[in-house]
Design a protein around this motif. Structure first.
Motif, short mmCIF file in Angstrom:
data_model
loop_
_atom_site.label_atom_id
_atom_site.label_comp_id
_atom_site.label_asym_id
_atom_site.label_seq_id
_atom_site.Cartn_x
_atom_site.Cartn_y
_atom_site.Cartn_z
N ARG A 37 48.37 48.97 37.36
CA ARG A 37 48.44 49.11 35.90
C ARG A 37 48.89 47.83 35.20
NH1 ARG A 37 51.20 54.67 36.75
NH2 ARG A 37 49.44 56.08 36.51
N ARG A 38 49.67 47.00 35.86
CA ARG A 38 50.22 45.83 35.18
C ARG A 38 49.69 44.51 35.76
NH1 ARG A 38 55.15 46.35 32.20
NH2 ARG A 38 55.50 44.23 32.91
N ASP A 39 50.04 44.21 36.99
CA ASP A 39 49.72 42.91 37.56
C ASP A 39 48.22 42.73 37.75
OD1 ASP A 39 52.47 42.47 37.59
OD2 ASP A 39 52.67 43.21 39.64
N LYS A 40 47.58 43.72 38.36
CA LYS A 40 46.13 43.60 38.57
C LYS A 40 45.39 43.68 37.23
CE LYS A 40 45.82 44.98 43.37
NZ LYS A 40 45.23 45.91 44.35
N TYR A 41 45.87 44.50 36.31
CA TYR A 41 45.24 44.56 34.99
C TYR A 41 45.20 43.16 34.37
CZ TYR A 41 44.76 44.99 29.99
OH TYR A 41 44.34 44.79 28.69
N ARG A 42 46.32 42.46 34.37
CA ARG A 42 46.37 41.11 33.78
C ARG A 42 45.42 40.15 34.50
NH1 ARG A 42 51.93 42.29 32.74
NH2 ARG A 42 52.58 41.55 34.79
N ALA A 43 45.45 40.17 35.82
CA ALA A 43 44.59 39.25 36.59
C ALA A 43 43.12 39.61 36.41
CB ALA A 43 44.98 39.29 38.07
N TYR A 44 42.80 40.90 36.51
CA TYR A 44 41.40 41.33 36.43
C TYR A 44 40.80 41.09 35.05
CZ TYR A 44 41.93 43.92 40.90
OH TYR A 44 42.13 44.28 42.21
N THR A 45 41.50 41.47 33.99
CA THR A 45 40.92 41.37 32.65
C THR A 45 40.84 39.93 32.16
OG1 THR A 45 43.04 41.89 31.62
CG2 THR A 45 41.49 43.73 31.97
N ALA A 46 41.42 38.99 32.89
CA ALA A 46 41.26 37.57 32.56
C ALA A 46 39.93 37.03 33.07
CB ALA A 46 42.42 36.76 33.15
N LEU A 47 39.24 37.78 33.91
CA LEU A 47 37.95 37.34 34.45
C LEU A 47 36.86 37.46 33.38
CD1 LEU A 47 38.15 39.17 37.88
CD2 LEU A 47 38.13 36.68 37.54
N PRO A 48 36.18 36.38 33.03
CA PRO A 48 35.16 36.46 31.98
C PRO A 48 33.95 37.31 32.36
CG PRO A 48 35.27 34.24 32.92
CD PRO A 48 36.39 35.02 33.52
N SER A 49 33.70 37.50 33.64
CA SER A 49 32.55 38.29 34.09
C SER A 49 32.80 39.79 34.03
CB SER A 49 32.19 37.93 35.53
OG SER A 49 33.28 38.25 36.40
N LEU A 50 34.07 40.21 33.97
CA LEU A 50 34.40 41.63 34.07
C LEU A 50 34.07 42.38 32.78
CD1 LEU A 50 35.67 43.63 36.14
CD2 LEU A 50 37.81 43.36 34.86
N HIS A 51 33.36 43.50 32.93
CA HIS A 51 33.04 44.38 31.80
C HIS A 51 33.93 45.61 31.80
CE1 HIS A 51 28.59 42.94 31.42
NE2 HIS A 51 29.34 42.01 31.99
N THR A 52 34.26 46.13 33.00
CA THR A 52 34.95 47.41 33.11
C THR A 52 35.96 47.38 34.25
OG1 THR A 52 32.86 48.47 32.43
CG2 THR A 52 34.59 49.91 33.28
N TYR A 53 37.17 47.87 33.96
CA TYR A 53 38.19 48.06 34.98
C TYR A 53 38.64 49.51 34.90
CZ TYR A 53 42.75 47.70 37.37
OH TYR A 53 43.82 47.89 38.21
N LEU A 54 38.48 50.24 36.01
CA LEU A 54 38.86 51.65 36.06
C LEU A 54 40.07 51.83 36.96
CD1 LEU A 54 35.34 53.30 36.58
CD2 LEU A 54 36.54 52.85 34.42
N ILE A 55 41.05 52.57 36.45
CA ILE A 55 42.20 52.99 37.24
C ILE A 55 42.08 54.50 37.38
CG2 ILE A 55 44.70 53.09 37.39
CD1 ILE A 55 44.81 50.60 35.62
N VAL A 56 41.88 54.95 38.62
CA VAL A 56 41.49 56.33 38.91
C VAL A 56 42.63 57.05 39.64
CG1 VAL A 56 39.76 57.75 40.08
CG2 VAL A 56 39.09 55.56 39.07
N SER A 57 43.07 58.15 39.09
CA SER A 57 44.10 58.96 39.74
C SER A 57 43.50 59.69 40.94
CB SER A 57 44.68 59.98 38.76
OG SER A 57 45.54 60.88 39.44
N GLN A 58 44.30 59.89 41.98
CA GLN A 58 43.82 60.70 43.09
C GLN A 58 44.48 62.07 43.11
OE1 GLN A 58 44.97 59.77 47.18
NE2 GLN A 58 46.28 58.13 46.40
N THR A 59 45.38 62.35 42.15
CA THR A 59 46.07 63.63 42.12
C THR A 59 45.63 64.54 40.99
OG1 THR A 59 47.87 62.69 40.81
CG2 THR A 59 48.12 62.67 43.22
N GLU A 60 44.91 63.99 40.03
CA GLU A 60 44.35 64.78 38.92
C GLU A 60 43.09 64.08 38.44
OE1 GLU A 60 46.55 64.64 35.18
OE2 GLU A 60 47.67 62.90 35.93
N ARG A 61 42.23 64.81 37.72
CA ARG A 61 41.02 64.21 37.16
C ARG A 61 41.40 63.41 35.93
NH1 ARG A 61 35.52 66.85 37.48
NH2 ARG A 61 35.49 67.78 39.52
#
Length: 192
Positions: free
Chosen positions: A120-144
């Motif tokens: 939610r925090r560290d990877k979000y910052r690193a991932y959303t800094a990528l100019p090629s990235l359109h979508t980042y999904l964080i998916v729960s495994q305990t609820e929909r």
């Protein structure tokens, strides 16, 4: 038992050890972190990632994109990092290495208690800094429940929360991915 302390090393040493070893490690800012110390590891975790990969596979093949589940690294030079996203899609250019990608358009992390803060925090910052990235999904495994970060026309990011049902656009494939495709019968929807 506590997690082992991160180990400091150079990128060259990390890559040499990673290719020769049996245990995967992520590399962040000069330190390595063993994946077994932070992995989701459950069958549900793996099956959700697998369902997402299956839902995207045909479209990725048709567009000559590369779709990975867990085994391919993402290298982010700006943060001096190497990660193993749960699902990664890259459609532009050839990969710079047979071991990692640098220009993904979609990244997915399936949450587990030990990785939630980092996703939610560290990877979000690193991932959303990528100019090629359109979508980042964080998916729960305990609820929909999925948190979708989507790049806007102005380059900024919008966050949407999907609970029980809904869909997310995957622009680099020209399709939508539904919560039903991600979860199926693995995690029951709450009655509303």
């Amino acid at each position: 038992m506590s997690d082992p302390a991160p180990q400091a090393m150079s990128v060259a040493e990390y890559l040499r050890r990673e290719r020769a070893g049996d245990v995967k490690h992520e590399y962040v800012g000069g330190f390595i972190y063993p994946l077994h110390a932070q992995a989701g590891g459950s069958g549900t975790h793996s099956r959700i990632a697998g369902r997402i990969q299956v839902a995207l596979h045909a479209a990725a093949e048709a567009r000559d994109c590369r779709l990975y589940q867990e085994g391919m690294q993402l290298h982010i030079p700006a943060s001096n990092s190497f990660f193993y996203p749960d699902v990664m899609l890259a459609c532009d250019h050839d990969p710079p290495s047979e071991f990692y990608e640098m220009l993904p358009c979609l990244l997915v992390e399936v949450l587990s208690p030990s990785t939630a803060h980092n996703d939610r925090r560290d990877k979000y910052r690193a991932y959303t800094a990528l100019p090629s990235l359109h979508t980042y999904l964080i998916v729960s495994q305990t609820e929909r429940y999925v948190v979708a970060y989507e790049r806007q026309a102005d380059g900024g990011w919008a966050m949407r929360e999907l609970r029980n049902q809904g869909e997310v656009d995957i622009p680099c494939l020209g399709l939508t991915l539904t919560l039903e495709q991600m979860y199926g019968r693995l995690v029951a929807a709450d009655s509303e």
